[in-house]
Design a protein around this motif. Structure first.
Motif, PDB file in Angstrom:
ATOM      1  N   LEU A 196      84.097 -13.673 -13.431  1.00  0.00           N
ATOM      2  CA  LEU A 196      82.583 -13.415 -14.009  1.00  0.00           C
ATOM      3  C   LEU A 196      82.540 -13.386 -15.388  1.00  0.00           C
ATOM      4  N   PHE A 197      83.467 -12.830 -16.035  1.00  0.00           N
ATOM      5  CA  PHE A 197      83.421 -12.777 -17.519  1.00  0.00           C
ATOM      6  C   PHE A 197      83.710 -14.073 -17.979  1.00  0.00           C
ATOM      7  N   GLN A 243      70.585  -5.854 -19.244  1.00  0.00           N
ATOM      8  CA  GLN A 243      71.572  -5.401 -18.649  1.00  0.00           C
ATOM      9  C   GLN A 243      72.834  -6.235 -18.680  1.00  0.00           C
ATOM     10  N   ARG A 244      73.931  -6.148 -19.549  1.00  0.00           N
ATOM     11  CA  ARG A 244      75.028  -6.941 -19.520  1.00  0.00           C
ATOM     12  C   ARG A 244      76.389  -6.299 -19.567  1.00  0.00           C
ATOM     13  N   PRO A 245      76.531  -5.296 -18.518  1.00  0.00           N
ATOM     14  CA  PRO A 245      77.878  -4.422 -18.630  1.00  0.00           C
ATOM     15  C   PRO A 245      79.033  -5.295 -18.605  1.00  0.00           C
ATOM     16  N   LEU A 246      79.198  -6.605 -18.374  1.00  0.00           N
ATOM     17  CA  LEU A 246      80.007  -7.419 -18.462  1.00  0.00           C
ATOM     18  C   LEU A 246      80.653  -7.553 -20.026  1.00  0.00           C
ATOM     19  N   PHE A 247      79.591  -7.447 -20.859  1.00  0.00           N
ATOM     20  CA  PHE A 247      79.946  -7.677 -22.205  1.00  0.00           C
ATOM     21  C   PHE A 247      80.186  -6.410 -22.890  1.00  0.00           C
ATOM     22  N   THR A 248      79.197  -5.360 -22.607  1.00  0.00           N
ATOM     23  CA  THR A 248      79.270  -4.196 -23.002  1.00  0.00           C
ATOM     24  C   THR A 248      80.174  -3.050 -22.739  1.00  0.00           C
ATOM     25  N   ASP A 249      80.709  -3.285 -21.534  1.00  0.00           N
ATOM     26  CA  ASP A 249      81.595  -2.266 -20.824  1.00  0.00           C
ATOM     27  C   ASP A 249      82.923  -2.959 -20.559  1.00  0.00           C
ATOM     28  N   MET A 279      84.684 -16.717 -35.312  1.00  0.00           N
ATOM     29  CA  MET A 279      84.290 -16.255 -33.926  1.00  0.00           C
ATOM     30  C   MET A 279      84.573 -14.782 -33.976  1.00  0.00           C
ATOM     31  N   GLN A 280      85.647 -14.278 -34.431  1.00  0.00           N
ATOM     32  CA  GLN A 280      85.957 -12.701 -34.075  1.00  0.00           C
ATOM     33  C   GLN A 280      85.209 -11.879 -35.060  1.00  0.00           C
ATOM     34  N   THR A 281      84.770 -12.443 -36.364  1.00  0.00           N
ATOM     35  CA  THR A 281      83.833 -11.627 -37.171  1.00  0.00           C
ATOM     36  C   THR A 281      82.684 -11.629 -36.442  1.00  0.00           C
ATOM     37  N   VAL A 282      82.047 -12.889 -35.985  1.00  0.00           N
ATOM     38  CA  VAL A 282      80.694 -12.692 -35.494  1.00  0.00           C
ATOM     39  C   VAL A 282      80.636 -11.766 -34.346  1.00  0.00           C
ATOM     40  N   MET A 283      81.582 -11.876 -33.367  1.00  0.00           N
ATOM     41  CA  MET A 283      81.487 -10.972 -32.290  1.00  0.00           C
ATOM     42  C   MET A 283      81.677  -9.569 -32.336  1.00  0.00           C
ATOM     43  N   PHE A 284      82.716  -9.238 -33.235  1.00  0.00           N
ATOM     44  CA  PHE A 284      82.769  -7.914 -33.548  1.00  0.00           C
ATOM     45  C   PHE A 284      81.936  -7.207 -34.151  1.00  0.00           C
ATOM     46  N   THR A 285      81.367  -8.099 -35.006  1.00  0.00           N
ATOM     47  CA  THR A 285      80.055  -7.484 -35.914  1.00  0.00           C
ATOM     48  C   THR A 285      78.634  -7.143 -35.359  1.00  0.00           C
ATOM     49  N   ALA A 286      78.529  -8.183 -34.330  1.00  0.00           N
ATOM     50  CA  ALA A 286      77.395  -7.996 -33.305  1.00  0.00           C
ATOM     51  C   ALA A 286      77.641  -6.687 -32.454  1.00  0.00           C
ATOM     52  N   LEU A 298      73.573 -17.960 -33.013  1.00  0.00           N
ATOM     53  CA  LEU A 298      73.431 -17.841 -31.590  1.00  0.00           C
ATOM     54  C   LEU A 298      74.274 -16.878 -30.820  1.00  0.00           C
ATOM     55  N   LEU A 299      75.736 -17.241 -31.450  1.00  0.00           N
ATOM     56  CA  LEU A 299      76.744 -16.325 -30.832  1.00  0.00           C
ATOM     57  C   LEU A 299      76.520 -14.887 -31.270  1.00  0.00           C
ATOM     58  N   PHE A 300      75.980 -14.547 -32.269  1.00  0.00           N
ATOM     59  CA  PHE A 300      75.704 -13.127 -32.857  1.00  0.00           C
ATOM     60  C   PHE A 300      74.746 -12.645 -31.695  1.00  0.00           C
ATOM     61  N   ASP A 301      73.785 -13.202 -31.588  1.00  0.00           N
ATOM     62  CA  ASP A 301      72.614 -12.609 -30.830  1.00  0.00           C
ATOM     63  C   ASP A 301      73.072 -12.549 -29.425  1.00  0.00           C
ATOM     64  N   LEU A 302      74.058 -13.451 -28.801  1.00  0.00           N
ATOM     65  CA  LEU A 302      74.214 -13.395 -27.472  1.00  0.00           C
ATOM     66  C   LEU A 302      75.419 -12.207 -27.081  1.00  0.00           C
ATOM     67  N   SER A 303      76.179 -11.697 -28.503  1.00  0.00           N
ATOM     68  CA  SER A 303      77.116 -10.832 -28.320  1.00  0.00           C
ATOM     69  C   SER A 303      76.302  -9.476 -28.759  1.00  0.00           C
ATOM     70  N   ARG A 304      75.214  -9.434 -29.112  1.00  0.00           N
ATOM     71  CA  ARG A 304      74.785  -8.099 -29.801  1.00  0.00           C
ATOM     72  C   ARG A 304      74.306  -7.198 -28.556  1.00  0.00           C
ATOM     73  N   PRO A 305      74.669  -5.852 -28.635  1.00  0.00           N
ATOM     74  CA  PRO A 305      74.159  -5.152 -27.400  1.00  0.00           C
ATOM     75  C   PRO A 305      72.405  -5.036 -27.513  1.00  0.00           C
ATOM     76  N   ASP A 306      72.136  -5.248 -26.289  1.00  0.00           N
ATOM     77  CA  ASP A 306      70.519  -5.225 -26.068  1.00  0.00           C
ATOM     78  C   ASP A 306      70.185  -4.341 -25.004  1.00  0.00           C
ATOM     79  N   PRO A 307      69.612  -3.289 -25.470  1.00  0.00           N
ATOM     80  CA  PRO A 307      69.210  -2.161 -24.528  1.00  0.00           C
ATOM     81  C   PRO A 307      68.333  -2.558 -23.499  1.00  0.00           C
TER      82      PRO A 307
END
Length: 218
Positions: free
Chosen positions: A79-80, A123-129, A180-187, A111-120
């Motif tokens: 799924l991931f 519900q995206r537990p695959l990315f957040t958990d 890519m790593q900088t964007v995703m980690f920061t997000a 766009l990658l930043f927006d997709l990677s950022r936690p959004d209350p």
């Protein structure tokens, strides 16, 4: 000449047709399990489900499930991977609308930043958990899952380099991976506030940070 022991052409065609049919059916079974698991996650907002629930939702058998997956973990990894493939396709489509290669890279970063950022509200537990745990326990699987995104960023960085937008001597693949790593980690750390400004870091700020390190300064 063909060997005397080689199967006749009609038999080879029959076997190949049978293999193609079996492959197609297996792919369809896999997709039904993935769709069922995704539906459960969207309904519950968590990954707290059982294999039996997925089997029942997919209207398939438990035996069929274990023919396709070793267990729940492998299902979640699938799924991931599928989610990251979809994200890469989405970013590539939007970026392709920009004629300038540096603009395409900027759009992809934001766009990658927006997709990677936690959004209350999402519900995206695959990315957040799941993704953070997977990074610690199965880093090789994370690398494989991110391959489509990395390939996209390598293409975008290569295009920008070919247009003379990047500093000479940079390795496009390493630049793509670090960006890519900088964007995703920061997000994913976006819940923290920037101490200097007491406000969340934005996608535009991340792009400016990345660009400062790679863009050719005339």
């Amino acid at each position: 000449m063909n060997s005397a022991t080689e199967d006749p052409a009609w038999k080879q065609r029959a076997v190949e047709r049978s293999i193609r049919t079996a492959k197609l059916r297996a792919e369809q079974r896999v997709q039904r399990f993935l769709d069922a698991a995704q539906a459960i996650i969207l309904e519950n907002g968590t990954m707290d489900f059982t294999v039996q629930e997925v089997v029942e939702r997919s209207r398939q058998s438990l035996r069929s499930f274990y023919l396709q997956f070793d267990g729940k973990h492998e299902l979640l990894v699938a799924l991931f991977e599928e989610a990251l493939i979809n994200a890469a396709d989405q970013i590539r489509t939007v970026a392709a609308s920009r004629p300038d290669p540096l603009d395409r890279l900027a759009v992809a970063v934001q766009l990658l930043f927006d997709l990677s950022r936690p959004d209350p509200t999402a519900q995206r537990p695959l990315f957040t958990d799941f993704a953070p745990r997977l990074l610690v326990t199965h880093p090789a699987q994370v690398k494989v899952a991110h391959a489509p995104l990395l390939a996209l960023f390598v293409d975008l960085v290569n295009d920008a380099a070919a247009a003379g937008e990047l500093r000479p001597g940079l390795n496009p693949r390493r630049v793509a991976a670090m960006t890519m790593q900088t964007v995703m980690f920061t997000a994913r750390s976006g819940g923290n506030l920037d101490d200097a400004t007491a406000r969340p870091i934005t996608a535009e700020e991340v792009w400016k940070f990345c660009a400062t390190g790679v863009v050719h300064q005339s």
